[in-house]
Design a protein around this motif. Structure first.
Motif, PDB file in Angstrom:
ATOM      1  N   LEU A  30       0.746  -1.415  -0.067  1.00 26.39           N
ATOM      2  CA  LEU A  30       0.101  -0.011  -0.393  1.00 26.39           C
ATOM      3  C   LEU A  30       0.825   0.901  -0.272  1.00 26.39           C
ATOM      4  O   LEU A  30       0.739   2.285  -0.705  1.00 26.39           O
ATOM      5  CB  LEU A  30      -0.714   0.219   1.469  1.00 26.39           C
ATOM      6  CG  LEU A  30      -1.651  -1.086   1.133  1.00 26.39           C
ATOM      7  CD1 LEU A  30      -2.697  -0.970   2.476  1.00 26.39           C
ATOM      8  CD2 LEU A  30      -3.419  -0.808  -0.106  1.00 26.39           C
ATOM      9  N   SER A  31       2.273   1.682   0.953  1.00 35.16           N
ATOM     10  CA  SER A  31       2.354   2.493   1.029  1.00 35.16           C
ATOM     11  C   SER A  31       3.495   2.458  -0.734  1.00 35.16           C
ATOM     12  O   SER A  31       3.767   3.536  -0.923  1.00 35.16           O
ATOM     13  CB  SER A  31       3.814   2.132   2.212  1.00 35.16           C
ATOM     14  OG  SER A  31       3.754   2.457   2.985  1.00 35.16           O
ATOM     15  N   GLN A  32       3.747   1.486  -1.256  1.00 33.62           N
ATOM     16  CA  GLN A  32       3.280   1.795  -2.874  1.00 33.62           C
ATOM     17  C   GLN A  32       3.183   2.033  -3.746  1.00 33.62           C
ATOM     18  O   GLN A  32       3.146   2.809  -4.816  1.00 33.62           O
ATOM     19  CB  GLN A  32       4.771  -0.149  -3.259  1.00 33.62           C
ATOM     20  CG  GLN A  32       6.075   0.104  -2.518  1.00 33.62           C
ATOM     21  CD  GLN A  32       6.602  -1.596  -2.565  1.00 33.62           C
ATOM     22  OE1 GLN A  32       6.082  -2.385  -3.648  1.00 33.62           O
ATOM     23  NE2 GLN A  32       7.283  -1.888  -2.339  1.00 33.62           N
ATOM     24  N   ASN A  33       2.178   1.852  -2.947  1.00 33.51           N
ATOM     25  CA  ASN A  33       1.108   2.266  -4.440  1.00 33.51           C
ATOM     26  C   ASN A  33      -0.383   3.035  -3.860  1.00 33.51           C
ATOM     27  O   ASN A  33      -1.293   3.102  -3.886  1.00 33.51           O
ATOM     28  CB  ASN A  33      -0.411   0.785  -4.743  1.00 33.51           C
ATOM     29  CG  ASN A  33       0.863   0.188  -5.449  1.00 33.51           C
ATOM     30  OD1 ASN A  33       0.789   0.238  -7.115  1.00 33.51           O
ATOM     31  ND2 ASN A  33       1.474  -1.246  -4.583  1.00 33.51           N
ATOM     32  N   THR A 157      -0.135  -4.342 -12.595  1.00 31.02           N
ATOM     33  CA  THR A 157       0.474  -5.700 -11.179  1.00 31.02           C
ATOM     34  C   THR A 157       1.370  -6.244 -11.613  1.00 31.02           C
ATOM     35  O   THR A 157       2.160  -5.877 -12.706  1.00 31.02           O
ATOM     36  CB  THR A 157      -1.025  -6.688 -12.491  1.00 31.02           C
ATOM     37  OG1 THR A 157      -0.859  -7.204 -14.460  1.00 31.02           O
ATOM     38  CG2 THR A 157      -2.151  -6.363 -12.374  1.00 31.02           C
ATOM     39  N   ALA A 158       1.685  -7.122 -10.961  1.00 29.34           N
ATOM     40  CA  ALA A 158       3.155  -7.237 -11.043  1.00 29.34           C
ATOM     41  C   ALA A 158       3.849  -8.400 -12.712  1.00 29.34           C
ATOM     42  O   ALA A 158       4.914  -8.410 -12.555  1.00 29.34           O
ATOM     43  CB  ALA A 158       2.844  -8.442 -10.489  1.00 29.34           C
ATOM     44  N   SER A 159       2.047  -8.779 -12.975  1.00 27.99           N
ATOM     45  CA  SER A 159       3.037  -9.442 -14.530  1.00 27.99           C
ATOM     46  C   SER A 159       3.005  -7.943 -15.382  1.00 27.99           C
ATOM     47  O   SER A 159       2.960  -8.935 -17.101  1.00 27.99           O
ATOM     48  CB  SER A 159       1.731  -9.809 -14.969  1.00 27.99           C
ATOM     49  OG  SER A 159       0.169  -9.750 -15.347  1.00 27.99           O
ATOM     50  N   GLY A 160       3.187  -7.037 -15.420  1.00 24.78           N
ATOM     51  CA  GLY A 160       3.017  -5.761 -16.147  1.00 24.78           C
ATOM     52  C   GLY A 160       1.761  -5.018 -16.932  1.00 24.78           C
ATOM     53  O   GLY A 160       1.639  -4.222 -17.310  1.00 24.78           O
ATOM     54  N   GLU A 161       0.270  -5.822 -16.185  1.00 24.08           N
ATOM     55  CA  GLU A 161      -0.742  -5.593 -16.878  1.00 24.08           C
ATOM     56  C   GLU A 161      -1.274  -4.302 -16.120  1.00 24.08           C
ATOM     57  O   GLU A 161      -0.919  -4.284 -14.879  1.00 24.08           O
ATOM     58  CB  GLU A 161      -1.668  -6.726 -16.686  1.00 24.08           C
ATOM     59  CG  GLU A 161      -3.203  -6.621 -16.800  1.00 24.08           C
ATOM     60  CD  GLU A 161      -3.938  -7.005 -17.007  1.00 24.08           C
ATOM     61  OE1 GLU A 161      -5.766  -6.905 -17.316  1.00 24.08           O
ATOM     62  OE2 GLU A 161      -3.954  -8.324 -15.880  1.00 24.08           O
ATOM     63  N   HIS A 198      -5.798 -11.483  -8.728  1.00 26.44           N
ATOM     64  CA  HIS A 198      -4.475 -11.575  -8.029  1.00 26.44           C
ATOM     65  C   HIS A 198      -3.683 -10.677  -8.774  1.00 26.44           C
ATOM     66  O   HIS A 198      -3.008 -10.771 -10.231  1.00 26.44           O
ATOM     67  CB  HIS A 198      -3.740 -13.164  -8.955  1.00 26.44           C
ATOM     68  CG  HIS A 198      -2.119 -13.312  -7.591  1.00 26.44           C
ATOM     69  ND1 HIS A 198      -1.068 -14.290  -8.172  1.00 26.44           N
ATOM     70  CD2 HIS A 198      -1.574 -12.470  -6.852  1.00 26.44           C
ATOM     71  CE1 HIS A 198       0.231 -14.054  -6.918  1.00 26.44           C
ATOM     72  NE2 HIS A 198      -0.642 -13.129  -6.087  1.00 26.44           N
ATOM     73  N   ILE A 199      -3.492  -9.463  -8.354  1.00 27.41           N
ATOM     74  CA  ILE A 199      -2.444  -8.229  -9.070  1.00 27.41           C
ATOM     75  C   ILE A 199      -0.838  -8.286  -7.787  1.00 27.41           C
ATOM     76  O   ILE A 199      -0.262  -7.448  -8.218  1.00 27.41           O
ATOM     77  CB  ILE A 199      -3.185  -6.734  -8.221  1.00 27.41           C
ATOM     78  CG1 ILE A 199      -3.363  -7.184  -7.097  1.00 27.41           C
ATOM     79  CG2 ILE A 199      -4.368  -6.967  -9.088  1.00 27.41           C
ATOM     80  CD1 ILE A 199      -4.124  -5.638  -7.500  1.00 27.41           C
TER      81      ILE A 199
END
Length: 212
Positions: A30-33, A157-161, A198-199
């Motif tokens: 959450l700090s990062q987003n 997201t972590a997958s780049g989406e 899953h993000i």
């Protein structure tokens, strides 16, 4: 350095006494987003000790409402931990999952939780509460006027989406594993007309499905 002083109980029947690993991971995510939190009316489910909500209020400067099952001891401990961390007392909703929610017109844009999937038997009750909060969401007039800036949030997201999050949305961190049984929760959400994504960093996004 971000430091909190949190009182835990030696025992509580529903483990509302402990800090779980997902809380630390979720605080970092959450700090990062943190843009996801800005301008949002936020509710936390399964607040337990109140650590996640207190972190958000103290270090991210965002107002938040805590919630846990109808238990005076849990509520009093959240109050204690707010005072211990010099945070103003947070609004609190007593609610046992599956029972009628005490707010008939929920207006929380963002609902969050961490490590709340420990009790598999509670999944149907949790899904019932979550579905009500997401499907009965009523945006306030003030927020409707600000919809252009606050109604939609975009993250990668972590997958780049690139993912656009529309109100209302539920974000949950889940770092524990119990033989994969948590899949029953996610499939139950899908069956009840909710979309699950899953993000990344074991953070899941659940929202009302458009075609439901």
């Amino acid at each position: 350095m971000q430091v909190l002083t949190i009182r835990e109980f030696s025992f509580h029947q529903f483990n509302a006494n402990l800090l779980w690993p997902g809380t630390f991971a979720f605080c970092e995510w959450l700090s990062q987003n943190r843009s996801l939190l800005e301008g949002q009316n936020i509710l936390e489910l399964g607040s337990g000790t109140g650590a996640l909500a207190i972190f958000i209020r103290k270090y991210l400067g965002v107002d938040i409402t805590t919630s846990d099952f109808d238990d005076k001891e849990v509520e009093e401990n959240i109050v204690h931990n707010c005072k211990a961390n010099e945070v103003k007392l947070l609004p609190h909703v007593r609610h046992t999952w599956g029972e009628p929610f005490p707010v008939s017109d929920p207006n929380w844009d963002l609902i969050i939780a961490s490590d709340i999937l420990l009790y598999v038997k509670q999944y149907p009750n949790l899904i019932k509460t979550l579905s009500f909060l997401l499907k009965s969401y009523k945006q306030t007039n003030v927020r409707s006027e600000l919809a252009g800036s606050s109604h939609k949030k975009r993250i990668v997201t972590a997958s780049g989406e690139s993912l656009e999050l529309c109100q209302p949305v539920f974000l949950m961190s889940w770092r524990r594993r119990i033989g994969g049984e948590e899949a029953r929760f996610f499939s139950g959400c899908e069956h009840d007309g909710l979309s699950v994504k899953h993000i990344g960093s074991r953070v899941y996004c659940i929202s009302p499905r458009i075609d439901a």
